[in-house]
Design a protein around this motif. Structure first.
Motif, PDB file in Angstrom:
ATOM      1  N   UNK A 284       0.787  -1.225   0.000  1.00 25.18           N
ATOM      2  CA  UNK A 284       0.000   0.000   0.000  1.00 25.18           C
ATOM      3  C   UNK A 284       0.817   1.273   0.000  1.00 25.18           C
ATOM      4  N   UNK A 285       2.119   1.178  -0.251  1.00 21.55           N
ATOM      5  CA  UNK A 285       2.969   2.374  -0.212  1.00 21.55           C
ATOM      6  C   UNK A 285       2.773   3.273  -1.425  1.00 21.55           C
ATOM      7  N   UNK A 286       2.227   2.713  -2.522  1.00 19.01           N
ATOM      8  CA  UNK A 286       2.083   3.474  -3.751  1.00 19.01           C
ATOM      9  C   UNK A 286       3.275   3.333  -4.675  1.00 19.01           C
ATOM     10  N   UNK A 287       4.357   2.723  -4.211  1.00 20.85           N
ATOM     11  CA  UNK A 287       5.544   2.526  -5.041  1.00 20.85           C
ATOM     12  C   UNK A 287       5.402   1.243  -5.855  1.00 20.85           C
ATOM     13  N   UNK A 288       6.262   1.144  -6.884  1.00 18.01           N
ATOM     14  CA  UNK A 288       6.319  -0.108  -7.619  1.00 18.01           C
ATOM     15  C   UNK A 288       6.934  -1.189  -6.721  1.00 18.01           C
ATOM     16  N   UNK A 289       6.508  -2.434  -6.981  1.00 15.75           N
ATOM     17  CA  UNK A 289       6.971  -3.552  -6.161  1.00 15.75           C
ATOM     18  C   UNK A 289       8.495  -3.656  -6.160  1.00 15.75           C
ATOM     19  N   UNK A 290       9.134  -3.424  -7.358  1.00 14.98           N
ATOM     20  CA  UNK A 290      10.586  -3.560  -7.457  1.00 14.98           C
ATOM     21  C   UNK A 290      11.318  -2.469  -6.679  1.00 14.98           C
ATOM     22  N   UNK A 291      10.624  -1.349  -6.401  1.00 16.22           N
ATOM     23  CA  UNK A 291      11.234  -0.248  -5.667  1.00 16.22           C
ATOM     24  C   UNK A 291      10.878  -0.285  -4.181  1.00 16.22           C
ATOM     25  N   UNK A 292      10.135  -1.328  -3.789  1.00 16.93           N
ATOM     26  CA  UNK A 292       9.632  -1.333  -2.408  1.00 16.93           C
ATOM     27  C   UNK A 292       9.991  -2.630  -1.684  1.00 16.93           C
ATOM     28  N   UNK A 293       9.118  -3.625  -1.713  1.00 15.51           N
ATOM     29  CA  UNK A 293       9.253  -4.798  -0.834  1.00 15.51           C
ATOM     30  C   UNK A 293       9.772  -6.047  -1.534  1.00 15.51           C
ATOM     31  N   UNK A 294      10.314  -5.923  -2.740  1.00 15.62           N
ATOM     32  CA  UNK A 294      10.688  -7.113  -3.499  1.00 15.62           C
ATOM     33  C   UNK A 294      11.773  -7.938  -2.808  1.00 15.62           C
ATOM     34  N   UNK A 295      12.653  -7.278  -2.047  1.00 14.14           N
ATOM     35  CA  UNK A 295      13.762  -7.999  -1.401  1.00 14.14           C
ATOM     36  C   UNK A 295      13.437  -8.451   0.022  1.00 14.14           C
ATOM     37  N   UNK A 296      12.247  -8.142   0.512  1.00 14.49           N
ATOM     38  CA  UNK A 296      11.898  -8.510   1.877  1.00 14.49           C
ATOM     39  C   UNK A 296      11.329  -9.919   1.927  1.00 14.49           C
ATOM     40  N   UNK A 297      11.601 -10.605   3.057  1.00 12.36           N
ATOM     41  CA  UNK A 297      11.090 -11.966   3.213  1.00 12.36           C
ATOM     42  C   UNK A 297       9.568 -11.980   3.265  1.00 12.36           C
ATOM     43  N   UNK A 298       9.002 -10.995   3.945  1.00 10.84           N
ATOM     44  CA  UNK A 298       7.550 -10.907   4.052  1.00 10.84           C
ATOM     45  C   UNK A 298       7.111  -9.503   3.674  1.00 10.84           C
ATOM     46  N   UNK A 299       6.038  -9.402   2.916  1.00 12.01           N
ATOM     47  CA  UNK A 299       5.528  -8.103   2.493  1.00 12.01           C
ATOM     48  C   UNK A 299       4.750  -7.465   3.636  1.00 12.01           C
ATOM     49  N   UNK A 300       5.076  -6.219   4.029  1.00  9.09           N
ATOM     50  CA  UNK A 300       4.304  -5.553   5.087  1.00  9.09           C
ATOM     51  C   UNK A 300       2.831  -5.459   4.707  1.00  9.09           C
ATOM     52  N   UNK A 301       1.976  -5.603   5.701  1.00  2.00           N
ATOM     53  CA  UNK A 301       0.537  -5.583   5.460  1.00  2.00           C
ATOM     54  C   UNK A 301       0.004  -4.177   5.725  1.00  2.00           C
TER      55      UNK A 301
END
Length: 510
Positions: A284-301
C-alpha cells in the motif's frame, strides 16, 4: 598496561584473541593468578556471569597454560556440576580441552582424577575427560604405564558400573592406546553387553589394532600432542564462533513477534496472485513492487487491509507466536514467546476461575483450542528444553509454582504432572533433596496411583544418567513392585513392561 586493564580487555566476546594482554598477564602471573582464580570461583557459583563476559574462559585456559595447581580443584568443582550447569558453563571445552587442563594442573593428585572417573553421578563426558587426562600423564611420562595398565584392567573388570555410558568408550580407548592386548576379552564382553556407544569404534577395528605391534611413530606423535598446550591456538579454536563484541544478548520482543505476525496477517493481503516487478506494491505504499518490498522476506501488510477481528490481545499473540515457532521447529523461540505470554495471561484470567478446563478460561483465548492444552504444551516444551537451556529451567520452576497456586481446581493428573516436572527441574539444578521429597509426597498422598512410583523408579534406572544419579536397579524394582501391589492404574503406566526391562538390565549387568 596494568593487570586491571589487561583483564578488562579479555571480557569482550571477540573472535580475535588479545595476545598482547595475554602475554602481559603471563609475564605478571603472580599478580594475575589470584584474580583469575577468583573469576573461576565467581562463575562456578553463578554460571550466568559467563553470558556477559569472556574472562572466565580466558581464566580456564591461562591457568592451564601456567600449570596453576590451585586451578585443579576448581576444574574438579566444575566437572561435578549437574549436566545442564556444566554445559552452560564450559560447553565444548569439556570434550575438546578439559583433559589437557586437568593433566597440566593435577600435580600428584592422581587419586582425585580416579575418583572422578569412578563417580557415576558425574557427567559421563567429565569422567571421560578425567580418564583421558590420566592417559596424557602416561604419555608424557608423569605416570607409569604399568600403573595405568592395572587401573584400566580394574575399570573393565568391575570398577565401572554396568550401564551404557561414554566412560566405557573412554576406558576401551585407553586400553587400545596403552596397547593392552590382555584386555581384549573384557572389551569383547563390553560390546556384547551393549555398554559401548554405537558407532564409537567397531570391535573389529580394536582387534586389528591390538593384534599388531604398537605403532611407535604414532605413539611419539601422541606424546608430543599430550605434552603441548598452546593457549592462544586452543583459545582461537574455541573463540572462532564468537560474534565480535557480542555476548548472549536477550532477544528483542519486537523481532521475536515480527515473523509469526507477518505469517498470520499474510492472509489479509489483496488476492493479486504473483506480483509483477512494475505493479503497485501490495503493502500500500504506492511505489512499484521492485522499488519497495521485493527484497523482503515478508511483504508488510497495510493497516487498512486488516479487519478489526485480526487484532489479538498480547496474550493471544504471544501464544500464537509460540505455536508458529514450534511448527517451524524452533523450540527455543517458541519457549521465549510463551515466557512472554504467561504474564499477559495472568493479567486477564478472572480471579474466581480455578480450573483451566473451564469454559470461562477457554473463551478468553483464540490462539489455542483449549487453554488447558496450552498449559500442557508449555510444560512439555519446558521438559524438552530443560537439559539444554538454563533459562527454561528457571522459567519452568516459576511457571509450575504459579500454575499450581493459580489453579487449585485442576485435575489431579495435571497436578501430578506439575509435581513431576518440578522434581525433574530441581534435579537438573542438582537439588536432589527437595526433588525426591516431592515424589515421596506424591506416593504417600496417592498410594493408589502408579505415577509417583514409576517416576521415581525411572530416576534410579533409565533417567539416572540424565540427572547425575547413581543407578540402583534394586530400588527401582522395589518401587515398581510396590506400584503393582497398591496402585490401580498400573496398566496405563506399563509397570509390568518396566519390571521386565529392569530384570533384563540386571541380568546384563551381573
Amino acid at each position: 598496561m596494568t593487570i586491571e586493564t589487561a583483564l578488562e580487555s579479555l571480557k569482550p566476546f571477540c573472535s580475535k584473541i588479545p595476545t598482547d594482554a595475554l602475554n602481559f598477564i603471563r609475564s605478571n602471573w603472580s599478580e594475575a593468578e589470584p584474580l583469575l582464580l577468583a573469576e573461576l570461583d565467581h562463575c562456578i557459583d553463578d554460571p550466568s556471569r559467563t553470558e556477559q563476559s569472556a574472562l572466565f574462559f580466558y581464566a580456564l585456559f591461562l591457568c592451564a597454560q601456567q600449570r596453576c595447581e590451585a586451578a585443579f580443584e576448581r576444574y574438579l568443582r566444575i566437572l561435578r556440576l549437574p549436566n545442564l550447569l556444566l554445559d552452560n558453563l564450559i560447553g565444548d571445552v569439556l570434550t575438546e580441552n578439559m583433559k589437557g587442563m586437568l593433566a597440566r594442573t593435577c600435580g600428584d593428585r592422581v587419586d582425585s582424577l580416579k575418583a572422578l572417573v569412578e563417580d557415576e553421578t558425574v557427567n559421563e563426558f567429565a569422567r571421560s575427560a578425567a580418564l583421558r587426562a590420566l592417559l596424557d600423564l602416561v604419555l608424557i611420562g608423569s605416570l607409569a604405564h604399568s600403573e595405568m595398565a592395572e587401573y584400566c584392567t580394574e575399570l573393565l573388570t568391575g570398577r565401572l558400573e554396568k550401564c551404557p555410558s561414554h566412560i566405557w568408550d573412554a576406558a576401551v580407548f585407553m586400553a587400545e592406546q596403552l596397547h593392552l592386548v590382555e584386555t581384549l576379552p573384557l572389551i569383547e564382553t563390553a560390546f556384547q553387553q551393549g555398554l559401548m556407544e554405537p558407532g564409537f569404534q567397531s570391535l573389529a577395528e580394536i582387534k586389528r589394532v591390538l593384534s599388531r605391534p604398537q605403532d611407535e611413530k604414532g605413539l611419539a606423535a601422541r606424546r608430543e600432542t599430550a605434552a603441548s598446550f598452546d593457549m592462544v591456538r586452543e583459545m582461537s579454536l574455541f573463540a572462532r564462533n564468537w560474534e565480535d563484541g557480542a555476548g548472549l544478548a536477550p532477544e528483542d520482543p519486537a523481532e521475536l513477534l515480527a515473523e509469526p505476525r507477518a505469517a498470520r496477517l499474510r492472509q489479509f493481503l489483496p488476492k493479486t496472485g504473483k506480483v509483477g516487478r512494475n505493479e503497485p506494491c501490495p503493502c500500500g505504499s504506492g511505489k512499484k513492487y521492485k522499488k519497495c518490498c521485493i527484497d523482503q522476506k515478508t511483504v508488510p501488510i497495510p493497516q487498512d487491509a486488516i479487519p478489526a477481528s485480526a487484532h489479538l490481545t498480547p496474550a493471544d499473540e504471544w501464544i500464537g507466536a509460540g505455536y508458529y515457532y514450534l511448527e517451524e521447529h524452533w523450540p527455543r523461540n517458541a519457549l521465549s514467546c510463551w515466557q512472554n505470554a504467561w504474564p499477559e495471561v495472568k493479567k486477564i484470567l478472572p480471579e474466581t476461575v480455578d480450573d483451566p478446563d473451564s469454559d470461562e478460561c477457554n473463551r478468553l483465548f483464540t490462539s489455542c483450542d483449549f487453554f488447558s492444552n496450552w498449559l500442557q504444551d508449555c510444560l512439555h516444551l519446558i521438559e524438552e528444553r530443560m537439559t539444554v537451556d538454563l533459562g527454561a529451567v528457571q522459567f519452568g520452576l516459576q511457571f509450575c509454582r504459579e500454575v499450581a497456586e493459580r489453579f487449585s481446581g485442576m485435575r489431579q493428573l495435571a497436578k501430578n504432572n506439575l509435581q513431576e516436572l518440578t522434581a525433574h527441574l530441581l534435579l537438573t539444578l542438582g537439588d536432589r533433596t527437595p526433588a525426591f521429597s516431592l515424589l515421596e509426597r506424591m506416593i504417600e498422598e496417592q498410594p493408589n496411583t502408579a505415577q509417583g512410583y514409576v517416576v521415581m523408579a525411572d530416576l534410579f534406572s533409565v533417567d539416572a544418567q540424565r540427572f547425575n544419579l547413581r543407578v540402583d536397579f534394586a530400588r527401582a524394582r522395589q518401587l515398581l513392585l510396590q506400584a503393582l501391589d497398591k496402585a490401580t492404574d498400573c496398566e496405563g503406566w506399563d509397570v509390568e513392561a518396566r519390571l521386565e526391562y529392569l530384570t533384563e538390565s540386571v541380568c546384563v549387568g551381573s
